[in-house]
Structure formats: C-alpha cells, structure tokens
Scaffold this motif. Structure first.
Motif, PDB file in Angstrom:
ATOM      1  N   ALA A  49      39.229  49.347  32.518  1.00 11.07           N
ATOM      2  CA  ALA A  49      40.657  49.614  32.339  1.00 11.07           C
ATOM      3  C   ALA A  49      41.505  48.525  33.004  1.00 11.07           C
ATOM      4  O   ALA A  49      42.506  48.072  32.429  1.00 11.07           O
ATOM      5  N   GLN A  50      41.089  48.092  34.177  1.00 15.38           N
ATOM      6  CA  GLN A  50      41.815  47.010  34.863  1.00 15.38           C
ATOM      7  C   GLN A  50      41.749  45.709  34.075  1.00 15.38           C
ATOM      8  O   GLN A  50      42.755  45.002  33.950  1.00 15.38           O
ATOM      9  N   GLU A 104      44.098  45.960  31.112  1.00 18.05           N
ATOM     10  CA  GLU A 104      45.508  45.822  31.510  1.00 18.05           C
ATOM     11  C   GLU A 104      45.865  44.367  31.780  1.00 18.05           C
ATOM     12  O   GLU A 104      46.937  43.902  31.404  1.00 18.05           O
ATOM     13  N   ARG A 105      44.965  43.648  32.448  1.00 14.45           N
ATOM     14  CA  ARG A 105      45.212  42.218  32.698  1.00 14.45           C
ATOM     15  C   ARG A 105      45.280  41.452  31.382  1.00 14.45           C
ATOM     16  O   ARG A 105      46.154  40.597  31.189  1.00 14.45           O
ATOM     17  N   LYS A 126      46.055  42.613  28.410  1.00 13.71           N
ATOM     18  CA  LYS A 126      47.277  42.992  27.701  1.00 13.71           C
ATOM     19  C   LYS A 126      48.475  42.217  28.245  1.00 13.71           C
ATOM     20  O   LYS A 126      49.307  41.705  27.474  1.00 13.71           O
TER      21      LYS A 126
END
Length: 168
Positions: free
Chosen positions: A66-67, A70-71, A73
């Motif tokens: 997930a991290q 997010e990075r 994105k």
C-alpha cells in the motif's frame, strides 16, 4: 650463522601456524553451509509456520504494498480522469494471501508424486496471478501520458529487484 638459523626457525613456526589457521578457517567455512542446511531442515521438521506469525507477515506485506502504491500514485501525478484506471490497477495487482492463516499443509505427509503435483499446481497458480498482473499493468499503462509512462518505466526498473527479493 646463528642468526640465520634462528630466523629460519621462526619463519618455519610462523608458516606452520599460518597454515594451521588457514586449514581451520577453510574447514569451518566448508562446514557452515551444511550447518545452515541442518538448521533449515530442523525448522521445517518442526512443522508449519506459526499461524499468528504468518498473519503478521502477510499484514506487513500488505502495508508495504500500500505504501509503494501511494508513492507511485504521487510520483505519477494521477489525474481525476485517470483515477478509475488507477483504482482498477491497484485492485488487480494487490497480492492476496494464498492460504488463510492456520491452513498450511504439512508436505511431509505427502508422497513424492503428490508433492510434485502440488508444486505444479502452485506454479500454475502463480503463473495465472502473473498473467493477471501483466494484463492489469498493460491496461493501466495505456491510460498514462508519455511523461507518466517514463516515470512508471523508471519505477519499474526496480521491480525486478523487488520481485527477486519477494517484495512483489
């Protein structure tokens, strides 16, 4: 003459000591892989991984993924128009645990042909997952601008390293 004899004796003693130390070090380094293999086999013989530990590892992997997403994105600067494609990409590439915690099979109870069939089934399952991820990536990639594609490509150069380390 006496000085040369003393020097020769000292040199011989030092050479012998060095050879002894070298042989001991070589013997220990040769034994180390066997010891590691014995430890690994002992751990495998003790049974499957603790279900609580497995669930914890799966949770950490999900958080890490997930991290990373997010990075990615943020670096891609996904627009509002690209948001549905992004969400579809993330949903189709997110790793799902293969087995629920506590459902680990004890392979030591299987015969060799059963193990081979199980390994082939797992291989086929992983290939299907990879095909799904490839399809999702190609679909998403087509929605990106040329600049975003360059950014995505730069990020993707680390994917092979992450894949080889098991971080996919």
């Amino acid at each position: 003459m006496k000085l040369n004899t003393t020097t020769a004796v000292i040199a011989t003693v030092l050479a012998t000591a060095f050879a002894g130390i070298s042989i001991t070090a070589i013997a220990q380094s040769a034994a180390a892989p066997a010891d590691l293999r014995a430890q690994h086999m002992a751990q495998r013989a003790s049974g499957p991984m603790d279900p609580a530990r497995m669930a914890e590892m799966q949770q950490k992997m999900a958080e890490h993924h997930a991290q990373r997403m997010e990075r990615l994105k943020a670096e891609l600067k996904i627009t509002a128009a690209q948001e549905p494609a992004w969400k579809a990409y993330v949903a189709r590439t997110t790793h799902e645990p293969r087995q629920p915690a506590g459902a680990v099979e004890d392979w030591s109870k299987l015969t060799t042909p059963q193990r081979l069939e199980k390994m082939q089934a797992l291989h086929n399952e992983r290939n299907a997952e990879m095909a799904k991820r490839i399809d999702a990536t190609k679909s998403f990639y087509a929605q990106l601008s040329p600049e975003q594609q360059k950014t995505f490509d730069a990020q993707g150069s680390g994917l092979r390293h992450a894949f080889m380390k098991g971080e996919h």
